[in-house]
Design a protein around this motif. Structure first.
Motif, PDB file in Angstrom:
ATOM      1  N   GLU A  13       0.856  -1.193   0.000  1.00 29.09           N
ATOM      2  CA  GLU A  13       0.000   0.000   0.000  1.00 29.09           C
ATOM      3  C   GLU A  13       0.890   1.240   0.000  1.00 29.09           C
ATOM      4  OE1 GLU A  13      -2.813   1.850  -0.660  1.00 29.09           O
ATOM      5  OE2 GLU A  13      -3.859   0.284   0.462  1.00 29.09           O
ATOM      6  N   PHE A  16      -1.686   6.610   2.149  1.00 27.39           N
ATOM      7  CA  PHE A  16      -2.045   6.635   3.563  1.00 27.39           C
ATOM      8  C   PHE A  16      -3.505   7.035   3.734  1.00 27.39           C
ATOM      9  CE2 PHE A  16       2.546   8.036   3.817  1.00 27.39           C
ATOM     10  CZ  PHE A  16       3.018   6.789   4.221  1.00 27.39           C
ATOM     11  N   SER A  17      -4.115   6.569   4.817  1.00 20.45           N
ATOM     12  CA  SER A  17      -5.451   7.065   5.145  1.00 20.45           C
ATOM     13  C   SER A  17      -5.292   8.496   5.661  1.00 20.45           C
ATOM     14  CB  SER A  17      -6.081   6.171   6.202  1.00 20.45           C
ATOM     15  OG  SER A  17      -5.296   6.214   7.364  1.00 20.45           O
ATOM     16  N   GLY A  18      -6.372   9.245   5.656  1.00 17.29           N
ATOM     17  CA  GLY A  18      -6.304  10.624   6.129  1.00 17.29           C
ATOM     18  C   GLY A  18      -5.985  11.620   5.021  1.00 17.29           C
ATOM     19  N   HIS A  19      -5.899  11.158   3.795  1.00 17.38           N
ATOM     20  CA  HIS A  19      -5.704  12.080   2.669  1.00 17.38           C
ATOM     21  C   HIS A  19      -6.936  12.968   2.521  1.00 17.38           C
ATOM     22  CE1 HIS A  19      -8.563   9.817   0.307  1.00 17.38           C
ATOM     23  NE2 HIS A  19      -7.953   8.710   0.695  1.00 17.38           N
ATOM     24  N   SER A  20      -6.840  14.022   1.740  1.00 19.16           N
ATOM     25  CA  SER A  20      -7.930  15.009   1.736  1.00 19.16           C
ATOM     26  C   SER A  20      -8.849  14.917   0.523  1.00 19.16           C
ATOM     27  CB  SER A  20      -7.329  16.414   1.863  1.00 19.16           C
ATOM     28  OG  SER A  20      -6.307  16.574   0.904  1.00 19.16           O
ATOM     29  N   ARG A  32      -4.146   5.084  -6.008  1.00 21.27           N
ATOM     30  CA  ARG A  32      -3.840   4.008  -5.053  1.00 21.27           C
ATOM     31  C   ARG A  32      -3.350   2.765  -5.819  1.00 21.27           C
ATOM     32  NH1 ARG A  32      -8.120   0.630  -1.340  1.00 21.27           N
ATOM     33  NH2 ARG A  32      -6.559  -0.366   0.004  1.00 21.27           N
ATOM     34  N   ALA A  62       0.529  12.188   1.652  1.00 19.84           N
ATOM     35  CA  ALA A  62      -0.462  11.120   1.585  1.00 19.84           C
ATOM     36  C   ALA A  62       0.068   9.900   0.859  1.00 19.84           C
ATOM     37  CB  ALA A  62      -1.725  11.632   0.888  1.00 19.84           C
TER      38      ALA A  62
END
Lengths: 305, 386
Positions: A13, A16-20, A32, A62
């Protein structure tokens, strides 16, 4: 095919999670899949687009690969220069990949794109096409489809021009590899990226990328809309090899009427029956042309065996 | 080795001697013979870098931003409309702290079309964050390109080497061409390691807040302010390696002068050669050659004038900010007033790229003798002296 998807997703992967990104953003899923296929020995150049924001406000990031941002029209040339610099400094294997929206490809980036393609620069140019300037709030671009609303083509006038045929523009440059893809067919997307990674010279991807806030579609419908775009034949999955060999990757068994696709999107809410008929007729003509120009390509034969 | 070279050829030789790794360019008059010389060297294999001709000046500078991001020593050259077309990227290169070097050959910007050496093209880029040098001789073009790489890579500020179209780009002068070993001694060969991908992934030039942006702006300003000191230190090492001087501010006849002409670029060479004659005919005239324009060497300029009898400064501007006046004059007036200079700063304007002749200079000085201090309502227009 399912088995193959799972094996692709086992790769590292890189997002990252938390991208905008907005909920339901197809561009984020696209990157992704692409980022983890490309792997670590990659520099991703991002030209002004939604991804300028999604990649993270400094000092956050990200993506777990190196990113270089650049001004709107400059992407193709920055990526080309970066590749040349890496070659000079003894890293010819490092992949340089450019990520641009439809504005940075069809409109303001077209001159630089044409130049890089003509010079056959050794880069992968990825256009994620959400069919308008979405980062600035849905202004029309030359990738906006006929009869679509945008804030600069408001109803009742809507967009009067047909979408620019970027694949054929690029094909006319006779570059080694061109492909279309969408996240509704992730195996196809990943296989095409892998294929492109094995080719030297200019490689171009046109990726259909639904945008729920801009298109006025529900955020859980992005994959469905992507699939419908292919099933209606509005957005054929195809490749162009060397600018001359056209390959249609997927022939839908049953064609979805374009009206079903249009109905799910607020941007087409002021559509008249005449518009729908014209869109359907146009896509039939285009499909006809493509079928005559191409040969059918079966995944099972080469990609997945 | 003594060679007869044009200004553009001298710049090309400097690029070769600087062991530049990537050149990207787009042709424009009067820069073309520079990139043609490089192309020829490249084709013959004597220039070892990459030479890439792209489809526009915009892409030429974009290409270099990419190449320099990878860590390569990179160069381009342009002029006039071409430089204007790069504008956005000049800001970007400076903001990204990329040590690029470019040549700009001064040429007027239209409309209408004009090929003459107006300085408005480079001065329009004054606030992009690039160091700006204005050269006055073919030797100085070669020397300045070498110095520019040293300064750019030391400060991580991109550097623009500027000289007049035709008047210098196409004029042949005998110059001392240094050999490769001497150049390598002054300017170490570029590093061989790529800067990307970084071991820990990076997110370069991302979206930032105003707090981050203001911090970056301040650090660029501070870095800019170190340039005169760095150049001062370089004077010694340059002299040692090349056995000639390199200065960013040069003065002639200041000790006796009451009137001083300040000029940049080729007109400064004209004034310098006319100076003995002017002193004989009009008396007590000196010259300051302004070579460094960004950062503006205000303190150093004032130091030259401090403790002299200079009452009147006449600035030769081959450029114009319409509605304000000559751009060099504005900067000089502002810097000198800040340091407490009591004399007058008057304007002699050659906008449009007017060629300056010794006869015009003499007529100009006669005019300024008639002007009582403080009464110059607008520049003396060179066009009125033809």
């Amino acid at each position: 095919m399912k088995k193959t998807i799972l094996s692709q997703l086992e790769l590292d992967e890189k997002l990252f999670s938390g991208h905008s990104a907005c909920p339901g953003c197809a561009a984020v899923l696209t990157v992704r899949h692409i980022a983890r296929t490309l792997g670590e020995d990659t520099v991703l150049v991002i030209t002004a687009s939604c991804w300028s924001v999604i990649a993270g406000a400094g000092p956050l990031r990200a993506l777990d690969i190196s990113v270089v941002h650049c001004p709107f029209p400059s992407g193709a040339a920055v990526a080309s220069g970066l590749k040349k610099g890496l070659q000079r400094l003894g890293s010819p294997e490092t992949r340089v990949v450019l990520l641009a929206g439809d504005g940075g490809t069809f409109d303001i980036g077209l001159q630089g794109l044409s130049g890089a393609a003509e010079r056959n620069e050794d880069i992968i140019f990825i256009c994620y096409d959400n069919e308008a300037y979405m980062n600035t709030g849905m202004q029309r671009s030359s990738a906006t489809p006929y009869a679509s609303y945008s804030t600069t083509t408001p109803a009742p006038l809507v967009n009067k021009n047909p979408k620019k045929d970027i694949v054929h523009i690029m094909a006319a440059h006779h570059v080694p590899y061109i492909a279309t893809a969408t996240i509704a067919y992730p195996s196809d997307l990943v296989a095409k990226i892998k294929k492109a990674m094995e080719i030297r010279g200019f490689r171009f991807f046109h990726i259909f990328s639904p945008c729920p806030p801009g298109w006025g579609s529900e955020s859980h419908k992005s994959i469905e809309l992507s699939r419908m775009a292919v099933e209606t034949r509005l957005f054929p999955l195809m490749e162009v090899i060397g600018g001359r060999e056209v390959v249609l990757n997927y022939l839908p068994e049953k064609y979805t009427p374009v009206e079903d696709y249009l109905r799910l999107q607020g941007r087409f809410s002021s559509l008249e029956p005449g518009h729908v008929m014209m869109i359907q007729e146009n896509l039939e003509r285009n499909w006809d042309y493509l079928q005559r120009a191409s040969k059918r390509y079966r995944y099972e034969d080469e990609y997945w065996s | 080795m003594q060679m007869l070279l044009s200004g553009n050829q001298a710049a090309a030789w400097a690029v070769k001697l600087a062991r530049v790794q990537v050149v990207s360019a787009y042709p424009i008059t009067p820069q073309t013979s520079l990139i043609e010389t490089l192309a020829q060297m490249w084709a013959e294999g004597t220039f070892a870098g990459d030479f890439v001709v792209v489809e526009s000046e915009y892409s030429a500078m974009s290409y270099l931003i990419g190449a320099a991001s990878a860590g390569a020593r990179s160069f381009t050259a342009s002029a006039s409309h071409g430089l204007a077309y790069m504008h956005e990227l000049l800001h970007w290169a400076a903001g990204a702290r990329l040590p690029l070097v470019m040549v700009n050959v001064n040429r007027a910007i239209g409309a209408p079309w004009c090929l003459e050496p107006d300085q408005g093209d480079s001065l329009s880029q004054r606030d992009t964050g690039w160091i700006q040098f204005y050269c006055s001789s073919v030797q100085e073009i070669l020397d300045t390109v070498l110095v520019a790489f040293y300064v750019a890579e030391t400060t991580r500020i991109p550097c623009m080497v500027i000289y007049d179209g035709f008047a210098l780009s196409h004029i042949y002068e005998i110059l001392d061409l240094p050999d490769q070993e001497r150049v390598d001694e002054f300017l170490p060969p570029p590093p061989g390691e790529p800067a990307l991908p970084a071991p820990e992934p990076v997110n370069l030039q991302p979206l930032v807040t105003s707090q981050v942006m203001t911090t970056l702006a301040r650090s660029r300003h501070r870095a800019m302010k170190t340039v005169p000191r760095l150049l001062g230190e370089l004077e010694t090492s340059f002299q040692k390696v090349f056995a000639r001087s390199f200065t960013f501010l040069e003065s002639f006849g200041l000790a006796q002068a009451e009137t001083v002409l300040i000029a940049a670029g080729a007109p400064a060479q004209t004034v310098q050669s006319a100076l003995p004659d002017l002193n004989r005919k009009r008396g007590k005239v000196g010259l300051i050659r302004l070579k460094l324009f960004r950062p503006f060497p205000g303190a150093e300029l004032y130091q030259l004038l401090e403790n002299t009898a200079v009452e009147q400064i006449i600035v030769l501007d081959r450029n114009l900010s319409a509605g304000a006046g000559g751009i060099f004059a504005q900067e000089i007036r502002s810097a000198l007033q800040q340091h407490g200079f009591q004399g007058k700063v008057l304007e002699f304007n050659l906008a449009g790229g007017l060629d300056l002749t010794p006869a015009m200079l003499e007529r100009g000085l006669a005019y300024f003798e008639q002007v009582s201090p403080g009464e110059q309502k607008e520049p003396l227009w060179g066009g009125d002296l033809l």
